[in-house]
Structures are given as structure tokens and as C-alpha cells.
Design a protein around this motif. Structure first.
Motif, PDB file in Angstrom:
ATOM      1  N   LEU A  47     -48.121 -21.033 -75.543  1.00 32.75           N
ATOM      2  CA  LEU A  47     -48.292 -20.100 -76.366  1.00 32.75           C
ATOM      3  C   LEU A  47     -48.977 -21.484 -77.349  1.00 32.75           C
ATOM      4  O   LEU A  47     -48.127 -22.861 -77.357  1.00 32.75           O
ATOM      5  CB  LEU A  47     -46.511 -20.029 -77.130  1.00 32.75           C
ATOM      6  N   GLY A  48     -49.940 -20.746 -78.069  1.00 31.19           N
ATOM      7  CA  GLY A  48     -50.453 -21.391 -79.060  1.00 31.19           C
ATOM      8  C   GLY A  48     -51.588 -22.254 -79.052  1.00 31.19           C
ATOM      9  O   GLY A  48     -51.498 -21.807 -77.073  1.00 31.19           O
ATOM     10  N   GLY A  49     -52.632 -21.487 -79.107  1.00 31.19           N
ATOM     11  CA  GLY A  49     -54.068 -22.175 -78.758  1.00 31.19           C
ATOM     12  C   GLY A  49     -55.193 -20.801 -78.759  1.00 31.19           C
ATOM     13  O   GLY A  49     -54.633 -19.919 -78.382  1.00 31.19           O
ATOM     14  N   GLU A  50     -56.196 -21.141 -78.189  1.00 27.18           N
ATOM     15  CA  GLU A  50     -58.050 -19.922 -78.038  1.00 27.18           C
ATOM     16  C   GLU A  50     -57.143 -19.256 -76.116  1.00 27.18           C
ATOM     17  O   GLU A  50     -57.008 -20.175 -75.336  1.00 27.18           O
ATOM     18  CB  GLU A  50     -58.404 -19.836 -78.170  1.00 27.18           C
ATOM     19  N   GLY A  51     -57.212 -17.827 -75.832  1.00 30.09           N
ATOM     20  CA  GLY A  51     -56.954 -18.041 -74.662  1.00 30.09           C
ATOM     21  C   GLY A  51     -55.271 -17.229 -74.367  1.00 30.09           C
ATOM     22  O   GLY A  51     -55.625 -17.418 -73.438  1.00 30.09           O
ATOM     23  N   ASN A  52     -54.689 -18.319 -75.012  1.00 29.52           N
ATOM     24  CA  ASN A  52     -52.707 -18.636 -74.650  1.00 29.52           C
ATOM     25  C   ASN A  52     -51.989 -17.122 -75.035  1.00 29.52           C
ATOM     26  O   ASN A  52     -52.970 -16.407 -76.587  1.00 29.52           O
ATOM     27  CB  ASN A  52     -52.606 -19.717 -75.139  1.00 29.52           C
ATOM     28  N   ALA A  53     -51.549 -16.742 -75.355  1.00 28.51           N
ATOM     29  CA  ALA A  53     -49.522 -16.220 -75.800  1.00 28.51           C
ATOM     30  C   ALA A  53     -49.146 -16.668 -76.664  1.00 28.51           C
ATOM     31  O   ALA A  53     -50.314 -17.982 -77.296  1.00 28.51           O
ATOM     32  CB  ALA A  53     -49.278 -16.069 -74.621  1.00 28.51           C
ATOM     33  N   SER A  54     -48.911 -15.810 -77.813  1.00 34.76           N
ATOM     34  CA  SER A  54     -48.947 -16.384 -79.221  1.00 34.76           C
ATOM     35  C   SER A  54     -47.617 -15.698 -79.283  1.00 34.76           C
ATOM     36  O   SER A  54     -47.374 -15.046 -79.297  1.00 34.76           O
ATOM     37  CB  SER A  54     -50.084 -15.903 -80.504  1.00 34.76           C
ATOM     38  N   ALA A  55     -46.828 -17.417 -80.495  1.00 33.73           N
ATOM     39  CA  ALA A  55     -45.532 -16.159 -81.377  1.00 33.73           C
ATOM     40  C   ALA A  55     -45.250 -17.071 -82.528  1.00 33.73           C
ATOM     41  O   ALA A  55     -46.033 -18.370 -82.980  1.00 33.73           O
ATOM     42  CB  ALA A  55     -44.209 -17.356 -80.675  1.00 33.73           C
ATOM     43  N   VAL A  56     -45.877 -15.642 -83.201  1.00 40.87           N
ATOM     44  CA  VAL A  56     -46.504 -15.830 -85.011  1.00 40.87           C
ATOM     45  C   VAL A  56     -45.448 -15.486 -85.520  1.00 40.87           C
ATOM     46  O   VAL A  56     -44.518 -14.902 -85.876  1.00 40.87           O
ATOM     47  CB  VAL A  56     -47.812 -14.819 -85.889  1.00 40.87           C
TER      48      VAL A  56
END
Length: 230
Positions: free
Chosen positions: A116-125
Motif C-alpha cells: 500500500l502506497g507508492g507509485e504503481g502500488n495499491a493505495s489507501a487514502v
């Protein structure tokens, strides 16, 4: 026993004692009481491990915008898991999950991991990041997985600077400066009512035109012809 043999035995005993002492020191340096743990939060429940968990806010303290949860989730089990939600106990903020590609759930594959987090990865905003967490605090974060259930830990809250710069959230775009109402635009001014590129005629309409050269005014008496008798 001869004196030389006794001296040899004492020397061997001293060497052996030294080796044992050094071994004990080496064991002490690697003992569990001296384990060096990473600064980033980590925990495990069942076959799920969560490592390098942080809450990252905007780089500038006064900047408005979301925060993000970054972490790496490992699945040591034989079945896939789905990260169903992330919550921050004690707050009412929502955390929006997004897979690395496309839409749908964030999966943690069996025998694999998800970042989670970083370019090209899943995200949790985290919407309303400033209201949810303050830099320097420890924020409780709970990862809810489809099979394992809740996995909670305390994550450090850090700004998106230095090492965390490439993992932080995007700032909100700045609003464009408003132009004062009624202010004329800069540029060449035109005469009101005059078509662009044309010059008003002179004389103005309604003004009598000047007589042409050599034209006699109407109504002027003719001059008497020479030789006419009175």
C-alpha cells in the motif's frame, strides 16, 4: 607431573576460558533482549503479517489534502485474502482503498504480498487527513481481511518528506486567482461605437459641406457687361 606439563595444562585452560567468554558475549549481542526492531510498526495475526505501517500526511503543515496509509501485507497462508477495509479507531474518517490496477478489491494473494502506497502500488487514502492524524503521533490502524479478520497496530504519523516523500499523498490543487469583476482587460482600447479598423468621417453628419473650388455661390447677382448703357 613435570613442571613443563603443568604449565602447558594451565595455558590450555586459560585459552579455553577465553573462548567460552567470547562465545558468551557473542550470544549476548544476539539475544532476544537486544533485538533491534524497525521504527515502522509491524505485527502478525495468523498467516497475515503487516510491516512498515505508517500514516503519511501532507509535506507542509498548513497544506490541505488527504493523508495515506502505507504498509506491506504478507499472506503466508494457502488461500487468497481480501483487504476489505482499513479503519482508524477514534475517528470517523473514511479510508478509500484502490488496487494497483483497475477497479475492485485489494487482494493479498496466497504466499504473496500487497504493498500500500507508492507509485504503481495499491493505495489507501484518508480523506480529511489533518483531522484524522497529527504528525508525531501514533495512530491506531485496523486492517480487516476476509479470512483473518481484524489486524490492528499503532502506526507512526509522519509528513511526506525525506524517505517518505515518494509514498505520501498528493496535495490539493490550488484554486486560480479570481479576476476582479468589472475590471477591463488590458490591450488596445477602441472608440465606442466605432467598428474596429475604421476611422469616423469628417465633417460630422449634418454639417454643411464646403463649396468646391471655382463654383459660384447660388443667388449672387451677375456683374454688368462692359458697354451697356444706362
Amino acid at each position: 607431573m613435570s613442571r613443563s606439563l603443568r604449565h602447558g595444562a594451565l595455558a590450555a585452560t586459560a585459552i579455553a576460558f577465553s573462548i567460552v567468554s567470547l562465545s558468551a558475549c557473542a550470544a549476548g549481542n544476539n539475544a532476544e533482549s537486544l533485538q533491534v526492531r524497525p521504527d515502522n510498526a509491524a505485527t502478525s495475526v495468523g498467516t497475515i503479517k503487516v510491516q512498515n505501517a505508517n500514516v503519511i500526511t501532507q509535506a507542509e503543515p498548513e497544506a490541505e489534502g488527504p493523508a495515506v496509509v502505507v504498509a506491506t501485507l504478507f499472506n503466508d497462508g494457502t488461500e487468497d485474502e481480501v483487504l476489505e477495509s482499513i479503519t482508524l479507531p477514534g475517528t470517523d474518517v473514511q479510508v478509500k482503498l484502490q488496487p494497483a490496477k483497475g477497479t475492485g478489491p485489494v487482494e493479498v494473494p496466497a504466499g504473496g504480498r500487497v504493498i500500500l502506497g507508492g507509485e504503481g502500488n495499491a493505495s489507501a487514502v484518508i480523506e480529511g487527513g489533518r483531522e484524522a492524524a497529527q504528525d508525531g503521533n501514533v495512530q491506531q490502524v485496523v486492517f480487516k481481511l476476509s479470512r483473518t479478520g481484524d489486524v490492528g497496530l499503532g502506526a507512526n504519523v509522519v509528513p511526506a518528506t525525506g524517505y517518505y516523500k515518494d509514498f505520501g499523498p498528493s496535495a490539493l490543487p490550488e484554486a486560480p486567482a479570481a479576476t476582479p469583476s468589472g475590471t477591463p482587460e488590458t490591450g488596445g482600447s477602441e472608440t465606442p461605437g466605432t467598428p474596429s479598423g475604421e476611422t469616423p468621417e469628417s465633417p460630422a453628419a449634418g454639417t454643411p459641406e464646403s463649396p468646391e473650388a471655382g463654383t459660384e455661390p447660388q443667388g449672387t447677382p451677375e456683374t454688368a457687361t462692359a458697354g451697356t448703357t444706362g
